[in-house]
Write an enzyme that holds these catalytic residues in place. Sequence first.
Site, PDB file in Angstrom:
ATOM      1  CG  ASP A 114      27.183  23.214 -29.824  1.00 41.95           C
ATOM      2  OD1 ASP A 114      27.325  22.857 -31.006  1.00 41.95           O
ATOM      3  OD2 ASP A 114      27.869  22.743 -28.900  1.00 41.95           O
TER       4      ASP A 114
ATOM      5  CG  ASN B 105      36.454  22.454 -21.082  1.00 39.46           C
ATOM      6  OD1 ASN B 105      35.769  21.645 -21.705  1.00 39.46           O
ATOM      7  ND2 ASN B 105      36.188  23.743 -21.070  1.00 39.46           N
TER       8      ASN B 105
HETATM    9  C1  GLP Z   1      32.928  21.645 -29.596  1.00 41.71           C
HETATM   10  C2  GLP Z   1      31.466  21.239 -29.517  1.00 41.71           C
HETATM   11  C3  GLP Z   1      31.274  20.024 -28.671  1.00 41.71           C
HETATM   12  C4  GLP Z   1      32.279  18.953 -29.068  1.00 41.71           C
HETATM   13  C5  GLP Z   1      33.654  19.465 -28.828  1.00 41.71           C
HETATM   14  C6  GLP Z   1      34.741  18.446 -29.100  1.00 41.71           C
HETATM   15  O1  GLP Z   1      33.328  22.395 -28.528  1.00 41.71           O
HETATM   16  N1  GLP Z   1      30.636  22.281 -28.997  1.00 41.71           N
HETATM   17  O2  GLP Z   1      29.950  19.544 -28.822  1.00 41.71           O
HETATM   18  O3  GLP Z   1      32.055  17.802 -28.303  1.00 41.71           O
HETATM   19  O4  GLP Z   1      33.824  20.566 -29.683  1.00 41.71           O
HETATM   20  O5  GLP Z   1      35.192  18.556 -30.408  1.00 41.71           O
HETATM   21  P1  GLP Z   1      36.181  17.549 -31.113  1.00 41.71           P
HETATM   22  O6  GLP Z   1      35.342  16.378 -31.501  1.00 41.71           O
HETATM   23  O7  GLP Z   1      36.683  18.306 -32.309  1.00 41.71           O
HETATM   24  O8  GLP Z   1      37.220  17.202 -30.152  1.00 41.71           O
END
Ligand code: GLP
Length: 252
Positions: free
Chosen positions: A74, A142
């Site tokens: 993304d 979430n």
């Molecule tokens: C973002 C990304 C996700 C990822 C999430 C969790 O929102 N779009 O793909 O899984 O963050 O991030 P973190 O690993 O910093 O908790």
Amino acid sequence: MVARESTPDVRITASPAQAQDLVLDEIRALLLPGQRSLLGLATGATFAGLFSRLQTEFAAGRLPLAALLATHLDEYLGFPPERKGGMVHELEAGCPALAERRRAGMFLPVPHDGTEAALRAHEQRLQRAGGVQLQLLGIGRNGHLAFNEPGTPFELGFHVTTLAATTREDARPRFLPDEPPLQACTAGLATILQARRVILCAFGKAKAPAVAAMLDGEVGAACPASVLRRHGNALVLLDREAASELGRAARA
Ligand code: GLP
């Protein structure tokens, strides 16, 4: 899409570093000299340690950089690769070898302009590359996967999405003093299901409710990550804290 439910292989590791060892082994098995298997990367703090280890492996020649064909999940809308805060920027800062692969046309960034034409062209590019063989995934607190927020239908491919309030809150520190973006281009849940193998990593207490909803709750749009129970080849790597709310329903 496989409509049948299956149980992901869930492993509780002693530490994030041990989970990274397992992920690195799978990446090593994918990056065979002379082959081009598409690797789907994920962003977020969960994978920061992995990217620095990947960079070390490439730099030391212990992983063949020439075999790396990669993409990711993304991108924030309007964030080209060089823009700080963006996902490609994060990936290339964590693993500079990826910037080299992008210049060689071997790292395929998610379009950041969100046009229908660009999103469909990206999907076709992934297909021409043989499809994603191994997709890494994190999970939002979430229950989101990539930027598929709760309520997103399972059937979507790449699309533009509006970020949930908790997602923007978690992203706020990386954009200060500016506000976090409102929208992003994301792989859909149908895109993620198409990967031959998926590995989701989650570490820390803050992820425990989302992990329990993913594995013990209902399969449905309320918890996008529950879609992994419709994937026949999913591995979930947790530390003890992220796994701490699993099985509560069964124990009650
Ligand atoms: C973002 C990304 C996700 C990822 C999430 C969790 O929102 N779009 O793909 O899984 O963050 O991030 P973190 O690993 O910093 O908790």
